[in-house]
Every structure is written in structure tokens, then in C-alpha cells.
Design a protein around this motif. Structure first.
Motif, PDB file in Angstrom:
ATOM      1  N   LEU A   1       0.892  -1.166   0.063  1.00 22.78           N
ATOM      2  CA  LEU A   1       0.067   0.044   0.139  1.00 22.78           C
ATOM      3  C   LEU A   1       0.605   1.305   0.196  1.00 22.78           C
ATOM      4  O   LEU A   1       0.589   2.052  -0.731  1.00 22.78           O
TER       5      LEU A   1
ATOM      6  N   ALA B   1       0.778   4.065  -2.904  1.00 27.76           N
ATOM      7  CA  ALA B   1       0.661   5.467  -2.411  1.00 27.76           C
ATOM      8  C   ALA B   1       1.815   6.459  -2.922  1.00 27.76           C
ATOM      9  O   ALA B   1       1.389   7.542  -3.268  1.00 27.76           O
TER      10      ALA B   1
ATOM     11  N   ALA C   1      -8.021   5.887  -5.439  1.00 30.67           N
ATOM     12  CA  ALA C   1      -7.556   6.414  -4.270  1.00 30.67           C
ATOM     13  C   ALA C   1      -8.275   6.081  -3.089  1.00 30.67           C
ATOM     14  O   ALA C   1      -7.594   5.749  -1.988  1.00 30.67           O
ATOM     15  N   SER C   2      -9.650   5.966  -3.050  1.00 32.61           N
ATOM     16  CA  SER C   2     -10.434   5.933  -1.864  1.00 32.61           C
ATOM     17  C   SER C   2     -10.418   4.572  -1.418  1.00 32.61           C
ATOM     18  O   SER C   2     -10.173   4.326  -0.132  1.00 32.61           O
TER      19      SER C   2
ATOM     20  N   THR D   1      -1.990   6.303  -7.338  1.00 34.76           N
ATOM     21  CA  THR D   1      -3.193   5.420  -8.010  1.00 34.76           C
ATOM     22  C   THR D   1      -3.174   5.711  -9.412  1.00 34.76           C
ATOM     23  O   THR D   1      -3.802   5.201 -10.134  1.00 34.76           O
TER      24      THR D   1
ATOM     25  N   ALA E   1      -5.868   1.187   3.994  1.00 40.83           N
ATOM     26  CA  ALA E   1      -4.344   1.940   4.743  1.00 40.83           C
ATOM     27  C   ALA E   1      -5.024   2.112   6.141  1.00 40.83           C
ATOM     28  O   ALA E   1      -4.320   2.026   7.040  1.00 40.83           O
ATOM     29  N   ALA E   2      -6.649   2.897   6.075  1.00 43.18           N
ATOM     30  CA  ALA E   2      -7.035   3.065   7.411  1.00 43.18           C
ATOM     31  C   ALA E   2      -7.158   1.794   8.153  1.00 43.18           C
ATOM     32  O   ALA E   2      -7.051   1.697   9.489  1.00 43.18           O
TER      33      ALA E   2
ATOM     34  N   LEU F   1      -7.610   2.695  -1.646  1.00 42.30           N
ATOM     35  CA  LEU F   1      -6.353   2.261  -1.136  1.00 42.30           C
ATOM     36  C   LEU F   1      -6.434   3.134   0.077  1.00 42.30           C
ATOM     37  O   LEU F   1      -5.945   2.547   1.402  1.00 42.30           O
ATOM     38  N   LEU F   2      -7.006   4.390   0.423  1.00 46.98           N
ATOM     39  CA  LEU F   2      -7.090   4.959   2.005  1.00 46.98           C
ATOM     40  C   LEU F   2      -7.950   3.993   2.660  1.00 46.98           C
ATOM     41  O   LEU F   2      -7.558   3.870   3.958  1.00 46.98           O
ATOM     42  N   ASP F   3      -9.103   3.460   2.383  1.00 49.13           N
ATOM     43  CA  ASP F   3      -9.816   2.624   3.113  1.00 49.13           C
ATOM     44  C   ASP F   3      -9.128   1.494   3.901  1.00 49.13           C
ATOM     45  O   ASP F   3      -8.948   1.242   5.023  1.00 49.13           O
TER      46      ASP F   3
END
Lengths: 519, 414
Positions: free
Chosen positions: A22, A26, A50-51, A30, A57-58, A53-55
């Protein structure tokens, strides 16, 4: 590091495969790289790249924070074995005062420590770090701080290099430990030797003699040699004479200071011989001391002096030898040689016509009185300096004449008396303030009464204020705090700076009054 | 000074609700003019003093003398008062009114204001969400080269949108975007911001506590009055665990986080107070005590305010647990507030250990690292012996001990 497993203690998120992928995606973005597979993470709702990936990563971030893996197999510290009595700790009131002293009134710390010691107490444990820090900054309060910090403080000091000064100091109740002496840190060895020195000085010296040739570091030799100061006696002289031939100048210097405290020994007698050979009375009654020879190897050894520079005799070399000879030779040689008392000797020294040798000789005699802790000589030198004590007399060539240290050799009542007798002749208020400060305390009632009279004296608003401030500062420290009742709430005069000094004095006295109630 | 003879003219001003509002008097001094002294007892900002003497002390001795006289019931209520008293008091009342003037509350208008604000926050958070997507689309590789304005634009936009909390989180990003392992630390922060934006968008669909946490992190403050009116009420005996002062997001302010734990409910409560830096924030709670009272909780379920003063009693060490139990309690709290970075834990029989850094360890050697700095006070108090320690745990920063209970069960703040 005994088996501790703490992969990356500061980073809760030890890299795992998915996370690393990830992060690289980043970094590239993306827009240019697909969102990687993350098989070990739960599925996410999707959406744009992008969203997504962020999901993920969170998810990984929260999972790692909540799933923090602690370190295992840590070894706890060896706890403080001391069994010091907690009831001997200073109470909350005294501790609050200590906090305020450290924050705002460092000048009162010595008095606080003195009073705590006088009650057989030590500082509250929570105050120890602040107290040890104070000692790291001000070396002159160290002995009192170490005493107040007790065994807990000494245990604590071992963990912080800034506090190492407190680790080698003996405390009441210490016992000699074979282990500490055999394989302890330098501080522990020193402490063990000191403990033994208190109980059995000869045995301690024998132990030191046995290991002496194997001690490679000069600093360690010096530290251990200085333990002989405890229980010093004629039996130590042979060993000290040997140390006078040490290859290190600091060790030779320490040996000399210890030998100076044995006025009955052979070394002292040799020094007397050097003085007899070089000093005499001139026809006009002035004291003459001839330059001791720089090439005189025996004299150099007896005074722990280095070989003089080859470019013959400099004035400095002469001064240095004179200074060392006068300082370390037992002062009793002078009255015997000149057939007079200490005051007579000092008078003869001041009769020397040339200003420079005169002040040099006087300063050396004063230093001898300080080093040999001789009140009678201190009195004689002070008497020659004129009325009243002073701490600032200096002569350009021979360095400052430290009259403060001479004064401290006299009993406090005598100091107060000297000041009281000198005061009427003093016109300048600056000089008066200086006199009061130099006297130190605790002041006698008679001197306090005189100070109180001066403090309440009417003054013009624009009168010079430095002398008054000095008087206030001295009274704040040296007067019994109960005298605050003799000072009205408001200064009996105008003028900002003087009123400020007056208020500060009352404030400090009231603070000390609280302290005396608490301790 | 406190003699009736020194005060030929004196009087007390009655308060409208009964009692005394002010005391005044004219003190005979050495000079020709008397000193005029007055005390306003029920002023809004606390008691106020006035005296015409030149002393810089407040209250001066004249005021104190007057008050002493009043306390001895030597100052009677008087209808009439000199002009200087009337002027001073009316000036103070006028200032108070000016300060507290509020527009009359129109419920419809208030609702509209609230709605406008919610919409502004929602727009700002949505913009944040899209901005975060843009960052990830473009890639983070170039981030260390960005100037501050790259971040400041977004942070400022969030301030305008009245989302101060989110704005502060964005403003903290440039500090993360450099140094060791910055890509990972930055991605962590960005993903948590993304989670916050998504959480805000989810709105009412969230569990109420999670929603409370989201709104608190975004910066939508709940007023203490609202909390007292509508917040969840819990009555318990609250043990003070300890506190820690840190710099508040507002420049020059200090925040005190004080943690309490309910004896019966096991509930964790956080009392937050603020002060200008240089002053200690005031709290109603003292370490080494417990207070039996009703607390009103903020929507996030942790922050609380006492509904009334309650009864305070001395208390021994709280029950503590192992490192594993402490980490479990953090995980449970993080389930409701995934942005959680500070949580109180209590370890019993915890002993300091020093390896590559300082740790606090269970009897079996399981240990949490301490935050930077040396635990000197903890060591001084315990002597390295196991003890009950309350601490703040942060997975990123480590453990910060805040209170230790010594061998006699006495609490010592660290």
C-alpha cells in the motif's frame, strides 16, 4: 539487551506485506499504479482507486494501533536495596517549601538542607530528581544534597551520568563490601574503601597499598588516595611519601595536601627546614624570604612541583615555589623562627618595603591559614588588613587575597563582633552592605539589632541604593527570621528600588519563618 | 486600620436578592484627604477592589481594614452613598452588561444558523475527502518538496468551514512528511483523515458514540450547557487516576487532561480544562481522592463534566491490571474512536526496566516502552520496586506515567 523482543517499539506498525505494498502504491500514485492486493485485510467497499487505497490503509493503521504487540522478556532494574525509613522523609509542608526554593529562591537551599539534616531527616523521594539536578549545577552544595538525598538518592544517581557526583559518597550506615571493593564501579570502590577507612583505617590503607601498583588511571588513583583523608594519621605518612613520587601531577598534589595535614611528620619537618634556610628577619624588622632554588630537586619533590622550564628562572617560577612552600609548611615554623606570635610575623611581613613581594607574602600566609584551617593565623592576617572584614581585597600580581575564606575560619560570634566594632568608622553605605554580607550568619542579636536600625533609617528617595540593597540581601540570609516583626509592613521611606529591596527582605524573612516552623 | 474610628463615613450596599453587594468607606489618613475604599462583592468576575491610596497592592491595607470592619458587623447597610461609590459600581455593572449582551434568541433563526453551520462543515469535509483522493492519485513521492502553502490552503479551507479539529490535523501533516519512515507515517495520517471524512459523511448512520467521536475530532464543539442538559448521566464514585498538561491547539493555551474511573461502572471519564500557558489549569479534582457525583458525558462517551460538586474522599491506589489488559482496554476504546491516540491505563506491580530505552514491565517481563525522557520521579518514588502506576498510553508515542502510588498507597503525581 537481554532477550528483549521489541521489533520497532516506536513504530506500532511493523511492516507487513500488504502494508508495504500500500505504501509503495501511494508513493507512485493510484493514477499510475493499481491498488495492490491485500489478502490479509478485510474487504473494503471499493469505490475509486485512491479512496479504496485509503480505506485499506486506514484499516491496517487502526488494526496495528489496536493490536499493539508489547515487548517481552525485559529485565527489571535491580531495585534499591536500601531500607531507608520513610517516616524520616521531610513532610509535605517542607517539600512544598523546597519546590519553591528550587524554583525561586536558590539562595535558601543551603539553609533548607541544613535544617533537614539537623532533624535527622532526608528529602521526600519525589523531590530527589530536582535536588540532584541542583547539585549537578552547584558543586558547593553537593555534600549537603547527597546527605539529604539519602540511600535512595544514591541509588537513583547511578542511572544518570549528570548525577554521578552522588554515587561515590559515603552515607552513615555504609558497610565495607568485598564485592564492591573487588569488582565495583570506581564510585563503589571508593565508597567501600571509605566505609572501611572509617572503621579500620590501617586495614583500608593496606588494601589500597596492595592494589596501588595496578591502578593505571591517574584519576582513579587520586580518588582512592583521597579516601585517606578520613581517619588520617601518622601511620599513613609512609604511603603518602611514596605517592609524592607518583608519575601523575594530580596524584602528587593530593598526596601533598594530605601530608600538609600531618604537621608532626618527617615531611613537615623537611618543609620547616626549607623555610629556615630561606627566611630571615632584616635589620629593619621586615621579613625576608629568599627565592627558593628552582634546581633544588628535593624541595621540588617535597612541594610536588614540576621541573622548571629550561630557560632559567622566571619570576613566575619563583612565585610558585614561594607560594607552595609557605602554604604547605606548618605555620608554627614562623613564630619559632622570628621569636614572635602570628600577629608579629604578619607585621614583619607587611613591613617589607616593596609592594609586590609584600602582598605576595601576605597572600601566601593567608592561603596557608586557610589550607591549614588555623583560626589564630586567620585572625592575625585579618588584623593586618584594617578595620572590619572584607571579601574583596585583591592585589594585582599575586591574585586575590581571599579574605572571605579567612573570615569563615573564625567563630560566627567573633565575626559579628568584628563587624560591629568596625561599623561606626564606616561612612559609605556600600562598604557597610559589604561588611554585613561578608560576616555571614547566623548573626548575633547585637549585630541584627544594628542591621535593623540601619534598615529602618529614614532615607532620601533619590539616595544611592546599592549599599541598602546589599544590606537587605545579607539580612535576608543571615538574620534570624523572627526579627521580621521588627520591620513595619511598609517601608518607612519612599524610593522605588529601596522599597523593593525592603519588601523582598520581609518576604524572604517570612518565607524563612515558615521554613523554621516546618522544619 | 480595622477600627471604626478610622472610618467616619462607611456603608454597605444591599444586593437586590438580599445580602450585601458592596462595602465602601472613607478612611482618615495622615494627609488632608481621606482614602476612598470600596469592595464590590457580587461582581461577575469575582470580587473587585478600589482604593484611592497610592499602594500598588490589591487589595490594599485600607480595603482589608474595611472588610475586617464589615466582618465584625461594624458596617451597616445604607441607602444613600457618595457619588464616587455610585459611579464606580454603575460603571462595573454597565461593563458587565456590555460583555454579556446577547442577541435575543429566535428559535427559527437559531435552527437556521445551526443548519448553515452543519452544511458548511459537511462541504469542508467533503472537500477534504476529495483532496485526499487527489494526493493519493498523484502519488506521495514528491511530498517532501512541497512548501507549507500546499497544506495551509486545505487547513485554511477547513477553518473557513468551521472544522477546526480537522484543520489542525491537516496543519500537522508537513511535520510528518519528513524524517525517518515518512511515507508510512504520512500514509497513516492521511488514511485516518480519510476515515474521518467518510465518518462525517456517514452522519446519523453511525453508532451515536462513534458519531460523537467523529464530531469532536472534526471540531464541532458541544457546549458544556448542552451536555449538562442533554448528555448521558452516570452516577458513580469516580477515582482520580491522574492528569497531564499539554499545549492546547490554540496558541498560548494549556490543556489539562484529567482521567477518572468509575468504581462501580468501570467507566472512564475525561475532564478537560484550559488555561493560558504559565498558569495551571484549574480542576475540581485532586489526585489521591475519589468523588461521588453524577457526571454528564459528551456525545463521545468519554469527556464529562460533573453535574454538581459531589463528595470528595481520600482513596488508595485504583485496581490495576497487566500490560495485556491495558492494551485490551485501549483496543476496546479504539473500536468506538479509531482516531484515539491517548488512553489511560493502570498497571499494578509495574516495575521500570531499562534496555535500549525505558520500559514499564509486568512481573513476567511483558513491557510497554515509555515516551522519550527519563522517568526519574517514578524511579525516585518506587526505588525500582513494583508499584501501581497510572499512565497515558499512545501506540505511536509510548507510555507516559502520570501517577504512581508509593508503598504506603499515597498518590504521587509525575
Amino acid at each position: 539487551m537481554t532477550g528483549t523482543r521489541a521489533p520497532e517499539p516506536l513504530d506500532p506498525l511493523a511492516p507487513t506485506g500488504s502494508w508495504d505494498r500500500l505504501v509503495s502504491a501511494a508513493l507512485v500514485g493510484t493514477a499510475r499504479r493499481e491498488v495492490p492486493d491485500t489478502p490479509d485485510l478485510p474487504a473494503t467497499p471499493g469505490g475509486n482507486d485512491a479512496s479504496d487505497l485509503l480505506d485499506r490503509a486506514a484499516l491496517a493503521t487502526v488494526r496495528r494501533a489496536a493490536g499493539y504487540v508489547p515487548a517481552t522478556g525485559t529485565t527489571p532494574l535491580t531495585p534499591d536495596p536500601g531500607t531507608s525509613d520513610e517516616s524520616a522523609e521531610a513532610g509535605p509542608g517542607a517539600t512544598r517549601l523546597l519546590d519553591r526554593i528550587i524554583a525561586d529562591r536558590p539562595e535558601l537551599l543551603p539553609e533548607w538542607l541544613e535544617r533537614v539534616a539537623a532533624r535527622g531527616r532526608c528529602a521526600a523521594r519525589a523531590s530527589l530528581p530536582l535536588l540532584l539536578d541542583e547539585g549537578a549545577r552547584h558543586s558547593q552544595t553537593r555534600p549537603a544534597i547527597v546527605a539529604a538525598a539519602g540511600t535512595r538518592g544514591r541509588w537513583l544517581a547511578a542511572f544518570n551520568p549528570r548525577w554521578s557526583y552522588a554515587t561515590g559518597v559515603p552515607l552513615p550506615g555504609d558497610r565495607f563490601s568485598e564485592r564492591d571493593w573487588g569488582c565495583g564501579t570506581p564510585g563503589e570502590r571508593r565508597r567501600a574503601l571509605l566505609a572501611l577507612r572509617t572503621a579500620d583505617p590501617d586495614r583500608a590503607r593496606e588494601l589500597l597499598t596492595a592494589v596501588w601498583p595496578g591502578l593505571a588511571k591517574a584519576e582513579l588513583r587520586r580518588e582512592l588516595l583521597e579516601t585517606l583523608a578520613t581517619g588520617l594519621g601518622p601511620a599513613d605518612e609512609e604511603f603518602l611519601e611514596q605517592a609524592l613520587d607518583d608519575r601523575s601531577a594530580v596524584v602528587r598534589g593530593s598526596a601533598l595536601s594530605l601530608l600538609t595535614r600531618l604537621p608532626g611528620g618527617a615531611h613537615a619537618e623537611r618543609l620547616r627546614g626549607h623555610v629556615r634556610a630561606h627566611a630571615s628577619l632584616r635589620d629593619d624588622g621586615s621579613l625576608r624570604v629568599d627565592p627558593p632554588e628552582g634546581r633544588d630537586a628535593a624541595l621540588r619533590r617535597d612541594l610536588a612541583l614540576a621541573m622548571p622550564a629550561p630557560d632559567a628562572e622566571s619570576a613566575n617560577g619563583y612565585s610558585e615555589r614561594l607560594w607552595a612552600l609557605v602554604t604547605h609548611t606548618p605555620l608554627d615554623v614562623w613564630p619559632e623562627l622570628l621569636g614572635t606570635d602570628p600577629a608579629g610575623v604578619v607585621a614583619a611581613a607587611t613591613r617589607t618595603a616593596d609592594a609586590e613581594p609584600r602582598s605576595r607574602l601576605l597572600a601566601a600566609l593567608a592561603n596557608a591559614a586557610v589550607v591549614q584551617r588555623d583560626a589564630a593565623w586567620a585572625r592575625a592576617v585579618l588584623g593586618a588588613l584594617g578595620p572590619g572584614p572584607s571579601r574583596t581585597t585583591a592585589s594585582a600580581r599575586s591574585g586575590p587575597l581571599d579574605t572571605g575564606r579567612l573570615l569563615d575560619l573564625l567563630p560566627v560570634a567573633e565575626r559579628c563582633d568584628l563587624t560591629l566594632r568596625a561599623l561606626p568608622a564606616v561612612r559609605s553605605s556600600d562598604r557597610r552592605g559589604e561588611l554585613f554580607g561578608a560576616t555571614r550568619g547566623p548573626w548575633t542579636d547585637a549585630l541584627s539589632a544594628e542591621a535593623l536600625r540601619l534598615l529602618r533609617e529614614p532615607r532620601r528617595a533619590n539616595a544611592p541604593v546599592a549599599g541598602y540593597e546589599a544590606l537587605c540581601a545579607a539580612a535576608a540570609l543571615y538574620m534570624r527570621p523572627a526579627h521580621v516583626t521588627a520591620l513595619p509592613d511598609t517601608a518607612p521611606f519612599d524610593g522605588n528600588a529601596a522599597v523593593h529591596a525592603y519588601d523582598r527582605l520581609r518576604d524572604t524573612l517570612r518565607f524563612r519563618l515558615d521554613m523554621h516552623r516546618e522544619l | 486600620m480595622a477600627k471604626a474610628g478610622s472610618w467616619p463615613e462607611r456603608g454597605a450596599v444591599a444586593a437586590p436578592a438580599g445580602g450585601t453587594s458592596a462595602v465602601w468607606g472613607e478612611c482618615k489618613g495622615s494627609g488632608s484627604k481621606p482614602y476612598l475604599a470600596a469592595v464590590h462583592l457580587d461582581g461577575d468576575g469575582g470580587t473587585a477592589y478600589k482604593c484611592s491610596c497610592p499602594s500598588r497592592k490589591i487589595p490594599c491595607k485600607h480595603v482589608l481594614g474595611l472588610l475586617a470592619l464589615w466582618a465584625q458587623e461594624e458596617v451597616d447597610l445604607r441607602e444613600e452613598r457618595p457619588e464616587w461609590v455610585a459611579t464606580w459600581l454603575s460603571g462595573r455593572v454597565a461593563r458587565r452588561n456590555r460583555a454579556s449582551t446577547r442577541r435575543p434568541v429566535d428559535p427559527a433563526r437559531a435552527a437556521a444558523t445551526l443548519r448553515e453551520r452543519e452544511e458548511a462543515v459537511a462541504a469542508g469535509m467533503e472537500e477534504l475527502r476529495l483532496w485526499l483522493n487527489d494526493q493519493i492519485d498523484a502519488g506521495l513521492a514528491e511530498v517532501p518538496k512541497y512548501g507549507y502553502d500546499h497544506w495551509d490552503r486545505m487547513a485554511k479551507r477547513l477553518v473557513d468551514a468551521k472544522a477546526g479539529g480537522a484543520s489542525a490535523l491537516v496543519a500537522g501533516l508537513p511535520a510528518v512528511a519528513r524524517g525517518d519512515r515518512w511515507p508510512e507515517r504520512l500514509l497513516e495520517r492521511l488514511s485516518l483523515l480519510h476515515l474521518l471524512a467518510c465518518g462525517h459523511r456517514a452522519g446519523e448512520a453511525l453508532d451515536p458514540r462513534v458519531r460523537g467521536a467523529v464530531r469532536a475530532r472534526v471540531g464541532i464543539a458541544s457546549k458544556a450547557e448542552e451536555v449538562l442538559e442533554q448528555g448521558e448521566r452516570v452516577r458513580d464514585t469516580w477515582r482520580v487516576l491522574g492528569w497531564r498538561d499539554t499545549a492546547a491547539p490554540e496558541a498560548g493555551m494549556l490543556a489539562r487532561r484529567l482521567w477518572l474511573r468509575g468504581r462501580d461502572t468501570g467507566r472512564t471519564a475525561l475532564s478537560l480544562t484550559f488555561a493560558r500557558s504559565g498558569q495551571a489549569p484549574a480542576t475540581a479534582f485532586r489526585s489521591g481522592t475519589e468523588v461521588t457525583a453524577e457526571f454528564a458525558f459528551y456525545p463521545d462517551g468519554h469527556r464529562a463534566v460533573p453535574v454538581h460538586d459531589g463528595d470528595t474522599a481520600p482513596a488508595g491506589p485504583p485496581g490495576g491490571g497487566t500490560v495485556a489488559e491495558a492494551l485490551d482496554s485501549f483496543a476496546a476504546a479504539a473500536a468506538e474512536d479509531p482516531w484515539l491516540d491517548t488512553w489511560p491505563v493502570v498497571l499494578d506491580r509495574a516495575a521500570p526496566a531499562r534496555e535500549d530505552r525505558w520500559y514499564l514491565a509486568d512481573p513476567d517481563g511483558t513491557a510497554l516502552p515509555l515516551t522519550a525522557g527519563d522517568p526519574w520521579r517514578l524511579l525516585a518514588v518506587t526505588g525500582g520496586h513494583p508499584a501501581t502506576v497510572a499512565a497515558e498510553w499512545s501506540p505511536a508515542e509510548g507510555l507516559t506515567p502520570i501517577t504512581v502510588w508509593d508503598r504506603n498507597g499515597k498518590a504521587v503525581s509525575l
